[in-house]
Design a protein around this motif. Structure first.
Motif, PDB file in Angstrom:
ATOM      1  N   HIS A  98      -7.266  31.905 -31.561  1.00 55.54           N
ATOM      2  CA  HIS A  98      -6.401  33.099 -31.624  1.00 55.54           C
ATOM      3  C   HIS A  98      -5.198  32.979 -30.685  1.00 55.54           C
ATOM      4  O   HIS A  98      -4.749  33.976 -30.120  1.00 55.54           O
ATOM      5  N   SER A  99      -4.675  31.778 -30.536  1.00 60.91           N
ATOM      6  CA  SER A  99      -3.525  31.597 -29.636  1.00 60.91           C
ATOM      7  C   SER A  99      -2.318  32.417 -30.095  1.00 60.91           C
ATOM      8  O   SER A  99      -1.553  32.933 -29.277  1.00 60.91           O
ATOM      9  N   GLY A 100      -2.160  32.546 -31.420  1.00 58.33           N
ATOM     10  CA  GLY A 100      -1.045  33.343 -31.927  1.00 58.33           C
ATOM     11  C   GLY A 100      -1.174  34.805 -31.557  1.00 58.33           C
ATOM     12  O   GLY A 100      -0.197  35.446 -31.137  1.00 58.33           O
ATOM     13  N   ARG A 101      -2.372  35.350 -31.678  1.00 58.46           N
ATOM     14  CA  ARG A 101      -2.592  36.754 -31.322  1.00 58.46           C
ATOM     15  C   ARG A 101      -2.489  36.931 -29.806  1.00 58.46           C
ATOM     16  O   ARG A 101      -2.031  37.983 -29.333  1.00 58.46           O
ATOM     17  N   MET A 102      -2.923  35.923 -29.053  1.00 59.97           N
ATOM     18  CA  MET A 102      -2.790  36.006 -27.597  1.00 59.97           C
ATOM     19  C   MET A 102      -1.310  36.117 -27.211  1.00 59.97           C
ATOM     20  O   MET A 102      -0.950  36.866 -26.313  1.00 59.97           O
ATOM     21  N   ALA A 103      -0.459  35.359 -27.906  1.00 61.66           N
ATOM     22  CA  ALA A 103       0.974  35.383 -27.594  1.00 61.66           C
ATOM     23  C   ALA A 103       1.573  36.768 -27.814  1.00 61.66           C
ATOM     24  O   ALA A 103       2.521  37.161 -27.122  1.00 61.66           O
ATOM     25  N   THR A 104       1.022  37.549 -28.761  1.00 61.94           N
ATOM     26  CA  THR A 104       1.570  38.883 -29.016  1.00 61.94           C
ATOM     27  C   THR A 104       1.350  39.830 -27.841  1.00 61.94           C
ATOM     28  O   THR A 104       2.021  40.864 -27.752  1.00 61.94           O
ATOM     29  N   LEU A 105       0.431  39.505 -26.955  1.00 63.23           N
ATOM     30  CA  LEU A 105       0.185  40.378 -25.803  1.00 63.23           C
ATOM     31  C   LEU A 105       1.394  40.481 -24.888  1.00 63.23           C
ATOM     32  O   LEU A 105       1.496  41.421 -24.090  1.00 63.23           O
ATOM     33  N   SER A 106       2.315  39.521 -25.006  1.00 64.99           N
ATOM     34  CA  SER A 106       3.530  39.593 -24.181  1.00 64.99           C
ATOM     35  C   SER A 106       4.355  40.832 -24.509  1.00 64.99           C
ATOM     36  O   SER A 106       5.163  41.289 -23.694  1.00 64.99           O
ATOM     37  N   HIS A 145     -10.027  44.016 -30.574  1.00 63.53           N
ATOM     38  CA  HIS A 145      -9.313  44.472 -31.783  1.00 63.53           C
ATOM     39  C   HIS A 145      -8.310  45.564 -31.409  1.00 63.53           C
ATOM     40  O   HIS A 145      -7.149  45.525 -31.861  1.00 63.53           O
ATOM     41  N   ILE A 146      -8.738  46.502 -30.586  1.00 60.43           N
ATOM     42  CA  ILE A 146      -7.840  47.579 -30.149  1.00 60.43           C
ATOM     43  C   ILE A 146      -6.673  47.014 -29.366  1.00 60.43           C
ATOM     44  O   ILE A 146      -5.510  47.433 -29.534  1.00 60.43           O
ATOM     45  N   LEU A 147      -6.943  46.024 -28.503  1.00 61.63           N
ATOM     46  CA  LEU A 147      -5.899  45.422 -27.690  1.00 61.63           C
ATOM     47  C   LEU A 147      -4.863  44.703 -28.563  1.00 61.63           C
ATOM     48  O   LEU A 147      -3.645  44.886 -28.396  1.00 61.63           O
ATOM     49  N   PHE A 148      -5.333  43.919 -29.512  1.00 62.06           N
ATOM     50  CA  PHE A 148      -4.399  43.197 -30.386  1.00 62.06           C
ATOM     51  C   PHE A 148      -3.620  44.163 -31.287  1.00 62.06           C
ATOM     52  O   PHE A 148      -2.450  43.924 -31.602  1.00 62.06           O
ATOM     53  N   GLU A 149      -4.267  45.244 -31.702  1.00 56.54           N
ATOM     54  CA  GLU A 149      -3.574  46.235 -32.509  1.00 56.54           C
ATOM     55  C   GLU A 149      -2.431  46.872 -31.709  1.00 56.54           C
ATOM     56  O   GLU A 149      -1.329  47.086 -32.227  1.00 56.54           O
ATOM     57  N   ALA A 150      -2.694  47.161 -30.440  1.00 59.72           N
ATOM     58  CA  ALA A 150      -1.650  47.740 -29.587  1.00 59.72           C
ATOM     59  C   ALA A 150      -0.489  46.777 -29.401  1.00 59.72           C
ATOM     60  O   ALA A 150       0.678  47.179 -29.386  1.00 59.72           O
ATOM     61  N   ALA A 151      -0.801  45.486 -29.313  1.00 53.20           N
ATOM     62  CA  ALA A 151       0.254  44.492 -29.122  1.00 53.20           C
ATOM     63  C   ALA A 151       1.096  44.291 -30.362  1.00 53.20           C
ATOM     64  O   ALA A 151       2.276  43.909 -30.282  1.00 53.20           O
ATOM     65  N   SER A 152       0.535  44.564 -31.545  1.00 53.01           N
ATOM     66  CA  SER A 152       1.259  44.339 -32.795  1.00 53.01           C
ATOM     67  C   SER A 152       2.121  45.515 -33.211  1.00 53.01           C
ATOM     68  O   SER A 152       2.896  45.428 -34.158  1.00 53.01           O
ATOM     69  N   CYS A 153       1.959  46.654 -32.526  1.00 52.82           N
ATOM     70  CA  CYS A 153       2.741  47.846 -32.893  1.00 52.82           C
ATOM     71  C   CYS A 153       4.196  47.716 -32.464  1.00 52.82           C
ATOM     72  O   CYS A 153       4.486  47.118 -31.437  1.00 52.82           O
TER      73      CYS A 153
END
Length: 233
Positions: A156-164, A225-233
């Protein structure tokens, strides 16, 4: 955040490398100081298993009836490739005695009565009261942390990058030249710590807290899941 006692207890009960140091005792190979197994008793004492011919066992056996001091030093290394990979160290000092009959044949159990403890990790450096260490409970995710961090990093490196996107001004301009690499470096029931690296230059950590402390893998998956959803908004 996890208490200093909990962090220390987690390191003691983890698979991190550990060495038992006895003043005046020298060995040929450093692995002679590494217990093959370790656990914590109900009174907060450490039980360390060694081969019966270990120099540490001989020292403890000869010292029966006397006070033999010793220190267990634990080093915690991140299970993923990341700059500044050592995450922390814990130190338990006390008095060492041999406890025959508790280990399987060819082994000897040593008891380290906890006198003082400390931890120096990503949260900071703190002394730990022996009673607090006795009463603390290891983090429920500790057993799965290495596997989960490696999974997040490789799958999930791509999803990790969205946390920025949750970093605000610290995220930089977002262009390819200044893109931040995001490496999951630590995980506990309260949240995820990520190390952001800009090329080969500076890096910094960011902590992402879960809405509520998690108790198991199922709750962890929901929190992520909640964390990644917040990062994608």
């Amino acid at each position: 955040m996890p208490s200093a006692a909990e962090r220390t207890r987690t390191l003691v009960q983890s698979t991190c490398s550990a060495a038992l140091l006895v003043p005046g005792l020298s060995v040929i190979h450093p692995d002679q100081l590494m217990p093959t197994d370790r656990s914590v008793g109900p009174e907060g004492d450490l039980f360390l298993c060694f081969p019966v011919d270990s120099p540490v066992v001989r020292a403890a056996t000869r010292a029966q009836g006397d006070e033999l001091t010793a220190v267990l030093e634990i080093t915690d290394v991140a299970p993923v490739s990341v700059p500044h990979r050592i995450r922390g160290r814990a130190r338990i000092a006390g008095w060492l005695t041999a406890v025959p009959g508790l280990a399987r044949p060819g082994r000897m159990m040593l008891r380290l009565e906890t006198g003082e403890a400390s931890v120096d990790d990503l949260w900071g450096c703190e002394e730990v009261d022996p009673e607090a260490f006795r009463d603390a409970v290891a983090d429920p995710l500790a057993e799965h942390e290495a596997e989960m961090l490696q999974h997040l990093h490789t799958v999930h490196s791509g999803r990790m990058a969205t946390l920025s996107t949750l970093l605000g001004d610290r995220a930089g301009c977002g262009c390819a030249e200044h893109r931040l690499d995001a490496v999951p470096v630590a995980l506990d029931r309260f949240g995820l710590r990520v190390r952001f690296v800009e090329g080969t230059r500076a890096c910094f950590d960011a902590r992402f807290d879960f809405p509520d402390p998690v108790r198991d893998i199922s709750e962890l998956r929901r929190a992520m899941h909640i964390l990644f959803e917040a990062a994608s908004c």
